[in-house]
Design a protein around this motif. Sequence first.
Motif, PDB file in Angstrom:
ATOM      1  N   SER A  23       0.820  -1.213   0.000  1.00  0.00           N
ATOM      2  CA  SER A  23       0.000   0.000   0.000  1.00  0.00           C
ATOM      3  C   SER A  23       0.854   1.264   0.000  1.00  0.00           C
ATOM      4  N   GLY A  24       1.905   1.278   0.795  1.00  0.00           N
ATOM      5  CA  GLY A  24       2.747   2.466   0.845  1.00  0.00           C
ATOM      6  C   GLY A  24       3.486   2.678  -0.466  1.00  0.00           C
ATOM      7  N   PHE A  25       3.903   1.566  -1.028  1.00  0.00           N
ATOM      8  CA  PHE A  25       4.629   1.607  -2.297  1.00  0.00           C
ATOM      9  C   PHE A  25       3.768   2.251  -3.384  1.00  0.00           C
ATOM     10  N   VAL A 189       3.356  11.880   2.600  1.00  0.00           N
ATOM     11  CA  VAL A 189       3.145  10.542   2.039  1.00  0.00           C
ATOM     12  C   VAL A 189       4.345   9.652   2.356  1.00  0.00           C
ATOM     13  N   PHE A 190       5.536  10.218   2.210  1.00  0.00           N
ATOM     14  CA  PHE A 190       6.729   9.439   2.515  1.00  0.00           C
ATOM     15  C   PHE A 190       6.742   9.009   3.978  1.00  0.00           C
ATOM     16  N   ILE A 191       6.399   9.928   4.863  1.00  0.00           N
ATOM     17  CA  ILE A 191       6.416   9.584   6.289  1.00  0.00           C
ATOM     18  C   ILE A 191       5.379   8.499   6.590  1.00  0.00           C
ATOM     19  N   MET A 192       4.186   8.685   6.018  1.00  0.00           N
ATOM     20  CA  MET A 192       3.137   7.680   6.245  1.00  0.00           C
ATOM     21  C   MET A 192       3.563   6.314   5.731  1.00  0.00           C
ATOM     22  N   THR A 193       4.115   6.331   4.509  1.00  0.00           N
ATOM     23  CA  THR A 193       4.576   5.084   3.908  1.00  0.00           C
ATOM     24  C   THR A 193       5.652   4.431   4.761  1.00  0.00           C
ATOM     25  N   GLY A 194       6.592   5.263   5.221  1.00  0.00           N
ATOM     26  CA  GLY A 194       7.648   4.734   6.083  1.00  0.00           C
ATOM     27  C   GLY A 194       7.048   4.067   7.307  1.00  0.00           C
TER      28      GLY A 194
END
Lengths: 283, 253, 409
Positions: A23-25, A189-194
């Motif tokens: 999902s993050g990807f 988005v990057f932080i959430m994905t991380g």
Amino acid sequence: MNQILIQFTNGITYAGLLFMIASGFTLIFGVMRVINMSHGAFYILGAFIAYTIQKQTGNWLSAIIVGSVTVAATAFIVRLLVSRVKGALPQTVLTLGIAMMIGDLCLYIWGGLPRTVGEPIFTQNPVPFAGLTYPTFRFFVLGLACVVGGGMWYMLQRTQLGRILRAGTDNRSMTSALGINIDRIFTLVFIMTGFITGMSGAVGGTYIAFGPGSDFVILTYALVVVIMGGMGSIAGSALGALIVGIVDSFGRAYVHEVAIFLLMGTLIIVLAFRPQGLLGREE
Amino acid sequence: MDTLSLKNVSKRFGGLYAVRDVNLDVTHGERLGLIGPNGAGKTTLFNVITGDLRETEGKIFLFGQDVTRTAVRKRVAIGLRRTYQKSSLFDSLTVGENLYLAILGPQVGRGRSHYNLSRLAKKDKQRMDRAMEVAKTVNLEKMFETRSGLLSHGERRQLEFGLAIAIEPRLVMFDEPVSGLSPEERKMVVDMLKSLPKDITLLLIEHDMHVALSISERVVVLHEGCIIRVGTPKEISGDPEVQMVYLGGTVNG
Amino acid sequence: MKRYVTLFIIMLVVLSFCALPAFAQKPIRIGVLATLTGAFAELGQDSVDGVKLAFEEVDYKVAGRPIKLYIEDTAATPTLAVDKCRALINRDRCSIVLGPLSGAEGLAIKKSADEWPNATIIVAASAAENVCRRGIKPNIWRTSFSGDQPMFPLGIYAYDHGFRRVITIGEDYAFPYAHVGGFLKTFIDMGGCVSEKYWVPIGTSDYASIITDMPKDADCIYLSLSGSDVISFLTQMDKFGMMGKYEIFGGATSIDAGTLTTMGDVVKGIVSGSIWTGEIDSAAFRSLDKRYHDLRGRPVGLFCGLYYRAAEVAMLGIEGCGGKPEDVRAFRQALGRVKYDGAVSHIEFDEYQQAKMDVFINEVRYLRGEWRNAIVKTYKNVSQFWDFDPDEFQKQPSYSRDFPDKPCR
């Protein structure tokens, strides 16, 4: 009949983890058009940190939280680096470099032995299921994936951020033309994905061993799921994860020699009929 | 204070000038038409004004501020709006959500509001109400919950118009707003353009001379990146040089 | 004038005598091929440790000549292994290469071996079946085991302890084919049968579908998984509450020191076959174990042992040929004569240039504050053909997914 039910359950519980990984990807690709090659590295970093914390404190929950937060912070740094480079392709290459750096750093710190994170107490007793004792932890992962998926759905459909994200996925330059600070959104988005990927690493690492090299295995799974479901689509990731999980599970049990072939075959068939993936949109 | 002021603006792609040494002042409330043959540099000039493209030389002033080095979204925040020649909407969002973002963006950019990332707050209700008003203005209130990807070409143009004027526009730049529309749709958009409040400054690229000349008070003719004529619609339509470079004797329908 | 010429000649002679020791001092260049990145990174690191530990003992000096090591990473890729081997021999002018590590790499090196007539490759770990079998190369010698070699005794051991129906789980490539094959060869010969065979790709993470699919009427599992695969499998077996439902027998790489460090008491009591062990009453082993322990903080494992052994055998060969491994004929003859009493086993080569060695049946026990493999039975001086006739043996097909096999009805 029981066997089919069990293999089906194996498939969807595995799909839960795959969905969290993918999902993050897909989110990053959707809004930024960047294929984040360091995604697998995020996963093993989360797993390794959770491993260490769990070993030190014996507390699984805090291990998961520390793992997720650390990877979220790492993702923030990665985002800062990525923003220094212009263009989706150079950014993708940069993330590949970062992936290798994180991989080597993990090898340096934790060595090359495969590890697993110690299991939490609350899932230690398997539950009886379809004439078998089934690991509680797998059900827990499935539940967690549903929570993550539900949370993402709510965020995307019902919140302001979600509207901006969906808008950014549709037409990125237009968001700036409306005055939206899309750069800040990218960072978020990057932080959430991380966070989510670090969490999947910590949770996945509890029952799937990880070590050097696992990062690219995970990246491959994320790619297969996301390409099958449609790049950029969260619902697509969920669907892709379900298909990959179930095909993989049945394949491994009944035609294990060709399990991978079966999986890739499914992918090829999907792409032959829908090159953009099941729920992807045409560019 | 001029609404928009261009000082010796040039944009070069490699060795080729798309825009060359353009000087232009647009006053408050003016309706300015920008015409010229294909490849004259009209859209490039728009992109330079919005900041989508960085000019090679020259300075740009918006509402008295030097915005030459200012990011797109910050120009938007002080009141610049535009539409695109190629349809630009968020196709998977509803009409209402499209308008909502058009309202949210400039407000946040001006620091009047912060992104509220957790949930839709009361403030969002106000924005959605405003979105509904705009939808009514552009005759799309019935499509409010429809995904914009499902709209017809004409409806898309209406919605783009709505996005441009959704909130506090001061200078709106339309890039061929009626291209590809049926006569009825065209009339509707032209009426909307004409009915814009007088304190909104309007810059218009239009291929259709009738539309361009009927809306504009002043017309600028661009040819090979240079301004070759500035005048009233009447002067321009009677100018033999303009006819030669642009009209070629026939009026583009 | 004549006097000057004589003086000149004398000076030359004297000078050349001075130069001779300098010539003898020229270092022996030894290349090491190991996997330092990717899934086998830890094994590669252990391997390099093994080589270094061996040469440190002699202070990097053999037969009066210093040793210079050149270490290359093959990333477990056959083509890369060949390229790196070529670089070691042609660029770095190594006369001896120790390695490679993985099965397919060994076969690739054997295929290209004719390229390097003036170098000798001592295969330190690659356990592909055919490295020293079905056609041999004069410059390929193996101190490590053939995949089936340590498994023949394990098959017999399993049968002798009452097990008849086995489930095999292995990674889907040459080494596990040979590993599983060796076990099944003797197990089936004795009268056992195969309940189910599972082959999985390297890096398989989810074993739930296999664990839930395993036939209930089988009585034991034979495992040939390595690295993270075996950890995932055993962890998930544990989570399914399946540990103890079947007896588990492990291959040499499956239940090695690394696995024990990670898995701890989950693997308690598991029996495996290997040419290495975690506990043996020998001073050499104790000393190696301690030195490795000081370095990495855990008992010395298979790969360190294998490369250590290869380096020691190479040293004996160098000494046996008077310190000149560049003279390949003499060096290889010396290798053929080597009788090495190593840390855990006596080693000598058979006529196929493959080492004969002791095989241990190990059981995981808690010893000296750590989980270690302890010997429950030793089979002395095991040949790569066990007690089968070599010619007959080489006529049988190479091991594969389907060979050998004997399904239980």
